[in-house]
Design an enzyme around this catalytic site. Sequence first.
Site, mmCIF file in Angstrom:
data_model
loop_
_atom_site.group_PDB
_atom_site.id
_atom_site.type_symbol
_atom_site.label_atom_id
_atom_site.label_comp_id
_atom_site.label_asym_id
_atom_site.label_seq_id
_atom_site.Cartn_x
_atom_site.Cartn_y
_atom_site.Cartn_z
ATOM 1 N N ASN A 258 -3.856 1.974 -13.790
ATOM 2 C CA ASN A 258 -2.961 1.073 -12.950
ATOM 3 C C ASN A 258 -1.742 1.753 -13.149
ATOM 4 O OD1 ASN A 258 -2.197 -1.301 -11.890
ATOM 5 N ND2 ASN A 258 -1.254 -1.892 -13.929
ATOM 6 N N MET B 297 -2.824 -7.079 -7.618
ATOM 7 C CA MET B 297 -2.388 -8.439 -8.658
ATOM 8 C C MET B 297 -3.319 -9.160 -9.087
ATOM 9 S SD MET B 297 0.513 -6.928 -8.188
ATOM 10 C CE MET B 297 1.878 -7.647 -8.827
ATOM 11 N N HIS C 80 2.564 0.307 -13.147
ATOM 12 C CA HIS C 80 3.306 -0.712 -13.346
ATOM 13 C C HIS C 80 4.802 -0.264 -13.272
ATOM 14 C CE1 HIS C 80 4.308 -4.780 -14.618
ATOM 15 N NE2 HIS C 80 5.346 -4.276 -15.587
ATOM 16 N N GLY D 5 0.591 -1.333 -0.126
ATOM 17 C CA GLY D 5 -0.058 -0.001 -0.020
ATOM 18 C C GLY D 5 0.874 1.307 0.066
HETATM 19 C C1 GAR Z 1 4.197 -1.273 -7.163
HETATM 20 O O1 GAR Z 1 5.402 -1.238 -7.524
HETATM 21 C C2 GAR Z 1 3.081 -1.230 -8.398
HETATM 22 O O2 GAR Z 1 3.794 -0.549 -9.331
HETATM 23 C C3 GAR Z 1 3.554 -2.636 -8.384
HETATM 24 O O3 GAR Z 1 3.104 -3.445 -7.092
HETATM 25 C C4 GAR Z 1 3.815 -2.659 -6.435
HETATM 26 C C5 GAR Z 1 2.796 -2.117 -5.301
HETATM 27 O O4 GAR Z 1 3.458 -1.718 -4.221
HETATM 28 N N1 GAR Z 1 2.000 -3.082 -9.546
HETATM 29 C C6 GAR Z 1 2.424 -4.061 -10.494
HETATM 30 O O5 GAR Z 1 3.473 -4.686 -10.423
HETATM 31 C C7 GAR Z 1 1.312 -4.439 -11.310
HETATM 32 N N2 GAR Z 1 1.461 -5.150 -12.517
HETATM 33 P P1 GAR Z 1 2.707 -0.970 -3.037
HETATM 34 O O6 GAR Z 1 1.481 -2.088 -2.576
HETATM 35 O O7 GAR Z 1 3.641 -0.435 -2.120
HETATM 36 O O8 GAR Z 1 2.025 0.153 -3.729
#
Ligand code: GAR
Length: 276
Positions: A177, A160, A179, A76
Amino acid sequence: MTDGGRSGGPVFSSAGGAAAGAAAAAGPGSAAVPGPGPTAPPAQGLTAAQRPGSGPAPGPAPAEAPALAVLASGRGSNFVAIAEAVRRGDLPMRLALVLSDVPGAPVLERAAEFGVPTVVVEPAAARDETGRYSRRRYGDLVLEELLRRGVEYVALAGFMRLLGGELLRRYAGRIVNIHPSLLPAFPGLEPQRQALEYGVCVTGCTVHLVDEGMDTGPIIAQRAVPVEPGDTVETLTARILEAEHDLYWRALKRLATEKFVLDGRRVKFVSPAGRE
Ligand code: GAR
């Protein structure tokens, strides 16, 4: 709706216009996503006591600010960056909901610290007639929660799970989104590891519209992050995350305050005067 004949693509506009845009995208007979109504939660109000050491309490976001839901599966940190931008008054949106597919995900606690309502939609609840997990059914359950809260914009932040069906149609142009790579390079899992193993000199992060594919929707914003000699997955991930935290709220702000047209895959923001 037209874009004045410039591109022939759909026009997506901010706030009230966004709902109208979604209704147009959804076709005749479908309703616009409602704005904040009597069932909407109180405006986000965070007290210093709820978030120790975080400085003065924020003023509540104006009731007319467009309602944003954040969908997240884990830590988060992107949610926190968005919530802080709202609290600073940099992002003119109202956090209406944090939705997770993972019971006990840390993001739910972060949301509570910011006084944002939370809900968990468990994948187990989304079975079809044969008892198998259904992406479409999952999307329908999420859509119900968003509509219940009068949500106008949706930000996936480490969510995810692929979404589909009516949800994407109803929120066309208003669901994004983030990424951690410069798409279309390195979609899917572990993009930072993929980037290191490929040997790129520059990677970064991308905010894009959500479609049925995995990290495939039209690109709203990108930020480059150089790969340093000696970088590990951890150090690179941390630097990209820092870029994400600044990029995401800025992209959401554009979405909430500007119009854009889709010219093929190209997202073209249009100034209020109608010029690009
Ligand atoms: C982030 O790096 C986001 O870009 C990635 O998950 C992480 C979540 O971190 N998302 C993906 O890879 C989607 N394909 P967070 O929970 O600390 O925000």
